[in-house]
Each structure stands twice: as C-alpha cells, then as structure tokens.
Design a protein around this motif. Structure first.
Motif, PDB file in Angstrom:
ATOM      1  N   ALA A 167       0.825  -1.214   0.000  1.00  0.00           N
ATOM      2  CA  ALA A 167       0.000   0.000   0.000  1.00  0.00           C
ATOM      3  C   ALA A 167       0.853   1.254   0.000  1.00  0.00           C
ATOM      4  CB  ALA A 167      -0.933  -0.014   1.209  1.00  0.00           C
ATOM      5  N   ILE A 168       2.024   1.179   0.625  1.00  0.00           N
ATOM      6  CA  ILE A 168       2.920   2.333   0.672  1.00  0.00           C
ATOM      7  C   ILE A 168       3.342   2.756  -0.731  1.00  0.00           C
ATOM      8  CG2 ILE A 168       5.331   2.912   1.221  1.00  0.00           C
ATOM      9  CD1 ILE A 168       4.842   1.739   3.990  1.00  0.00           C
ATOM     10  N   ALA A 169       3.424   1.798  -1.648  1.00  0.00           N
ATOM     11  CA  ALA A 169       3.813   2.122  -3.020  1.00  0.00           C
ATOM     12  C   ALA A 169       2.829   3.102  -3.654  1.00  0.00           C
ATOM     13  CB  ALA A 169       3.904   0.849  -3.853  1.00  0.00           C
ATOM     14  N   ILE A 170       1.545   2.973  -3.324  1.00  0.00           N
ATOM     15  CA  ILE A 170       0.543   3.901  -3.859  1.00  0.00           C
ATOM     16  C   ILE A 170       0.801   5.308  -3.352  1.00  0.00           C
ATOM     17  CG2 ILE A 170      -1.911   4.492  -3.858  1.00  0.00           C
ATOM     18  CD1 ILE A 170      -2.572   1.547  -3.760  1.00  0.00           C
ATOM     19  N   LEU A 171       1.116   5.417  -2.072  1.00  0.00           N
ATOM     20  CA  LEU A 171       1.371   6.732  -1.482  1.00  0.00           C
ATOM     21  C   LEU A 171       2.620   7.374  -2.072  1.00  0.00           C
ATOM     22  CD1 LEU A 171       0.709   5.831   2.278  1.00  0.00           C
ATOM     23  CD2 LEU A 171      -0.872   6.949   0.689  1.00  0.00           C
ATOM     24  N   ALA A 172       3.691   6.599  -2.163  1.00  0.00           N
ATOM     25  CA  ALA A 172       4.967   7.136  -2.641  1.00  0.00           C
ATOM     26  C   ALA A 172       4.879   7.597  -4.088  1.00  0.00           C
ATOM     27  CB  ALA A 172       6.059   6.083  -2.482  1.00  0.00           C
ATOM     28  N   THR A 173       4.276   6.780  -4.935  1.00  0.00           N
ATOM     29  CA  THR A 173       4.200   7.153  -6.353  1.00  0.00           C
ATOM     30  C   THR A 173       3.256   8.330  -6.578  1.00  0.00           C
ATOM     31  OG1 THR A 173       2.510   5.442  -6.720  1.00  0.00           O
ATOM     32  CG2 THR A 173       4.801   4.845  -7.156  1.00  0.00           C
ATOM     33  N   ALA A 174       2.265   8.473  -5.712  1.00  0.00           N
ATOM     34  CA  ALA A 174       1.368   9.632  -5.824  1.00  0.00           C
ATOM     35  C   ALA A 174       2.127  10.924  -5.556  1.00  0.00           C
ATOM     36  CB  ALA A 174       0.204   9.490  -4.849  1.00  0.00           C
ATOM     37  N   ALA A 175       2.930  10.928  -4.506  1.00  0.00           N
ATOM     38  CA  ALA A 175       3.712  12.123  -4.179  1.00  0.00           C
ATOM     39  C   ALA A 175       4.754  12.413  -5.251  1.00  0.00           C
ATOM     40  CB  ALA A 175       4.388  11.944  -2.822  1.00  0.00           C
ATOM     41  N   LEU A 176       5.439  11.372  -5.688  1.00  0.00           N
ATOM     42  CA  LEU A 176       6.514  11.542  -6.675  1.00  0.00           C
ATOM     43  C   LEU A 176       5.977  12.044  -8.010  1.00  0.00           C
ATOM     44  CD1 LEU A 176       9.539  11.202  -7.169  1.00  0.00           C
ATOM     45  CD2 LEU A 176       9.096   8.838  -7.852  1.00  0.00           C
ATOM     46  N   SER A 177       4.876  11.463  -8.471  1.00  0.00           N
ATOM     47  CA  SER A 177       4.336  11.853  -9.774  1.00  0.00           C
ATOM     48  C   SER A 177       3.769  13.267  -9.764  1.00  0.00           C
ATOM     49  CB  SER A 177       3.250  10.858 -10.209  1.00  0.00           C
ATOM     50  OG  SER A 177       2.179  10.830  -9.288  1.00  0.00           O
ATOM     51  N   ARG A 178       3.288  13.717  -8.624  1.00  0.00           N
ATOM     52  CA  ARG A 178       2.769  15.084  -8.564  1.00  0.00           C
ATOM     53  C   ARG A 178       3.892  16.111  -8.455  1.00  0.00           C
ATOM     54  NH1 ARG A 178      -0.875  11.561  -7.546  1.00  0.00           N
ATOM     55  NH2 ARG A 178      -3.073  11.952  -8.000  1.00  0.00           N
TER      56      ARG A 178
END
Length: 258
Positions: free
Chosen positions: A144-155
C-alpha cells in the motif's frame, strides 16, 4: 507553516473531488503559482483512501489483482479522473494531430478517440498489474505504501513539467491558473523526493528507491521533451498526462525491483 498547510488544502481541492472547507479559500485569488509547491503532500492525502482499501483487502487475503483494481477505482473516484482525462486528451492530440494547431484542437475536444482509449486501457492495466505484483511479494502495508509514494513523486513531476515549459495556449486553463514559481517548483521537488525516500526506502529497500527515482526522472524528462517538440509548451492535459506517465513508470519499476 500555516500558509503551507493552507496551500495543501487548496491543492487537495484543485487535484481531487475531496471537499475542502471554504475557510481555506478566504482571500485566495485562485492562482496556483505558489499552491503547486504543496502538490506532493496533497497527492499523498488524495490517494490515502485508495491505499487503505488496497492494504485492507490484501490483509484479508483478497486476490491481488482484484485489490489493485478496486484501489484504482477508489483513486479514480477521489481524483475525478482528472489526470486520466489529461492522459487521454494528450494521447489523442499527439497521436492524431498532424501539426501543433491540429493537436491542440483535438485535445480541446471532449470526445475520446482511439489513441486516448488505448492510453487509458494501458494506464489502468499497467498500474493494476504492477500493484498486483507488489502485493504478491510484499506485506499488505508495504504494498500500500507504493501507492502513497508514487502519488507524491508523480505530482512533483507534474509541477516540474508545468514549470519547465511555457504555456502552449495563452487562453488555456493552465495559463489562467498561473505558472509555478521557481521556489514553488523546488519545494515541490524536495517534498516529492523526501516523501518518496521516507516511504520507499524502509518498505522496499534502497535499490528500489534509486531505481524508482531514476526511472521517474527519465520519464518526466522525455515526456516533457516530447511535448515541447510537438506543442512548444504545456497545457492542463499534458500536465495530467505527465502525472500518469510518471505514476506508471514508478509503479512498474518498484514491481520489477521486488
């Protein structure tokens, strides 16, 4: 710090369907030049419901692919498919436009074409496959952490794309919202990097972190360069498309590293 928290709330309102109290908009002129610095933190908050759904489903032994698709469904509802819309419009414009003017005309059309449909299918398919693969190799919380990390990085990546290119349409939505200032862009990148390090390194390891950052940087650079070549500037659609491209790239990279 108080102003930064207000910018996070404003960024959440701009990037999602999540209701934000009107008090955060008192005296606000609607410009995003400064608010864009809070996009990575806002992205993390926006996808938190999807991450919770994903982790919970995996914890009760749900099928990884089904859990991934449901998490993406929640994420799409939360964002109002804002970035997916940008991806499909950009794909239609760049795929079907013979020149800059025709591409911009196609992108303005709300109807979806073959390139846009294909882009959406690939986006959801690749992200779901990557999340399912992560779920098969990691604990539910780490996946689930992968969803959070990629959301921040992509934005963070979308802010850089917005800053690096001039506006392709002076009368467009992106132009009217204001271009991110240099300080705002730098703060957005620092926040995106910091959040990604804090989330990915403990859960997936340093090699996965380095690979994710490298792949996302390359994806952002080439996507921005291609848009510069084809349109000579950004639009609201290309900003959204950049977010999608980078989210796909980062999730797929993390999946290949576990």
């Amino acid at each position: 710090m108080r102003e930064y928290m207000r910018d996070i709330a404003r960024a959440v309102a701009f990037l999602s369907r999540i209701p934000v109290p009107a008090s955060f908009f008192e005296g606000y002129d609607g410009k995003l030049a400064r608010v864009s610095r809070a996009f990575p933190f806002a992205g993390l908050l926006i996808v938190l419901p999807a991450a919770l759904v994903f982790g919970t489903l995996l914890a009760v032994n749900a099928d990884p692919l089904m859990a991934a698709m449901l998490a993406l469904t929640v994420q799409t509802i939360t964002t109002g498919a804002l970035h997916e819309d940008g991806l499909s419009d950009t794909a239609d414009g760049l795929g079907g436009g013979k020149d800059r003017e025709r591409a911009l005309e196609i992108m303005k059309d709300s109807r979806i074409g073959t390139y846009g449909a294909a882009a959406l299918i690939l986006s959801f398919g690749l992200r779901a496959a990557a999340l399912a693969d992560l779920a098969r190799h990691l604990a539910p919380s780490d996946a689930a952490i992968a969803i959070l990390a990629t959301a921040a990085l992509s934005r963070g990546a979308m802010v850089w794309h917005w800053y690096a290119l001039p506006s392709a349409k002076p009368d467009g939505i992106a132009a009217s919202a204001g271009k991110p200032e240099g300080d705002a862009m730098q703060l957005a990148l620092i926040a995106a990097l910091g959040l990604t390090v804090l989330l990915v390194a403990p859960a997936l390891g340093v090699p996965a972190l380095v690979a994710c950052l490298l792949t996302t940087s390359i994806a952002t650079f080439f996507a921005t360069g291609y848009v510069r070549q084809k349109l000579s500037g950004h639009t609201g659609d290309t900003i959204g498309a950049t977010q999608q491209i980078c989210e796909i790239a980062s999730l797929c990279t993390l999946a290949m590293c576990v």
